[in-house]
Write a protein that holds these residues in place. Structure first.
Motif, short mmCIF file in Angstrom:
data_model
loop_
_atom_site.label_atom_id
_atom_site.label_comp_id
_atom_site.label_asym_id
_atom_site.label_seq_id
_atom_site.Cartn_x
_atom_site.Cartn_y
_atom_site.Cartn_z
N THR A 93 0.83 -1.20 0.00
CA THR A 93 0.00 0.00 0.00
C THR A 93 0.87 1.25 0.00
OG1 THR A 93 -0.16 -0.07 2.41
CG2 THR A 93 -1.91 -1.15 1.17
N PRO A 94 0.37 2.33 -0.58
CA PRO A 94 1.15 3.57 -0.66
C PRO A 94 1.67 4.01 0.71
CG PRO A 94 -0.76 3.75 -2.07
CD PRO A 94 -0.92 2.47 -1.28
N GLY A 95 2.97 4.29 0.75
CA GLY A 95 3.61 4.73 1.97
C GLY A 95 4.14 3.59 2.84
N GLN A 96 3.87 2.35 2.46
CA GLN A 96 4.32 1.20 3.24
C GLN A 96 5.83 1.10 3.22
OE1 GLN A 96 2.25 -2.43 2.21
NE2 GLN A 96 3.85 -3.72 3.06
N ASP A 97 6.42 0.56 4.30
CA ASP A 97 7.86 0.33 4.38
C ASP A 97 8.26 -0.69 3.31
OD1 ASP A 97 10.52 0.13 5.19
OD2 ASP A 97 10.07 -1.22 6.84
N LEU A 98 9.27 -0.38 2.53
CA LEU A 98 9.70 -1.24 1.43
C LEU A 98 10.93 -2.07 1.76
CD1 LEU A 98 9.14 1.30 -1.47
CD2 LEU A 98 7.68 -0.62 -0.82
N ALA A 126 5.71 5.50 -8.29
CA ALA A 126 4.25 5.62 -8.26
C ALA A 126 3.74 6.36 -7.03
CB ALA A 126 3.62 4.23 -8.32
N TRP A 127 4.45 6.25 -5.92
CA TRP A 127 3.97 6.80 -4.65
C TRP A 127 4.42 8.25 -4.46
CZ3 TRP A 127 5.26 2.11 -1.04
CH2 TRP A 127 4.40 1.05 -1.35
N THR A 128 3.84 9.13 -5.22
CA THR A 128 4.10 10.56 -5.01
C THR A 128 3.43 10.97 -3.71
OG1 THR A 128 2.10 11.20 -6.19
CG2 THR A 128 4.12 10.97 -7.51
N ALA A 129 3.77 12.14 -3.22
CA ALA A 129 3.16 12.63 -1.98
C ALA A 129 1.64 12.72 -2.13
CB ALA A 129 3.74 13.99 -1.63
N GLU A 130 1.18 13.08 -3.32
CA GLU A 130 -0.26 13.20 -3.56
C GLU A 130 -0.94 11.83 -3.51
OE1 GLU A 130 2.06 14.47 -5.75
OE2 GLU A 130 1.95 16.55 -5.09
N VAL A 131 -0.31 10.82 -4.08
CA VAL A 131 -0.88 9.47 -4.09
C VAL A 131 -0.97 8.92 -2.67
CG1 VAL A 131 -0.46 7.07 -4.80
CG2 VAL A 131 -0.19 8.93 -6.45
#
Length: 78
Positions: A45-50, A64-69
């Protein structure tokens, strides 16, 4: 007779809300001939630890995970 086990990320998809889905294929190969292949799917999910994710998946997620997303995803979860 040499057996080899290969694990590769063979699919990466980004959904419209930013979730990254990827599939890993695990292949057993004997003397150049593939004997079996199994799949394992994972979602992020967006913002998840990678940490610990495959490098190519991390690269796609970071793009893909811009601040807006990330903000839109978090707002939708509330």
């Amino acid at each position: 007779m040499a057996l080899e086990k290969q694990t590769v990320v063979d699919q990466i998809t980004v959904t419209e809300n930013g979730i990254v889905l990827y599939r890993e294929a695990t292949r057993i190969i004997e003397d150049g001939v593939q004997l079996t292949q199994t799949y394992h799917r994972t979602s992020l999910t967006p913002g998840q630890d990678l940490t610990g994710q495959p490098a190519n998946v991390v690269a796609i997620a970071q793009a893909a995970w811009t601040a807006e997303v990330v903000a839109a995803y978090e707002a939708a979860q509330e």
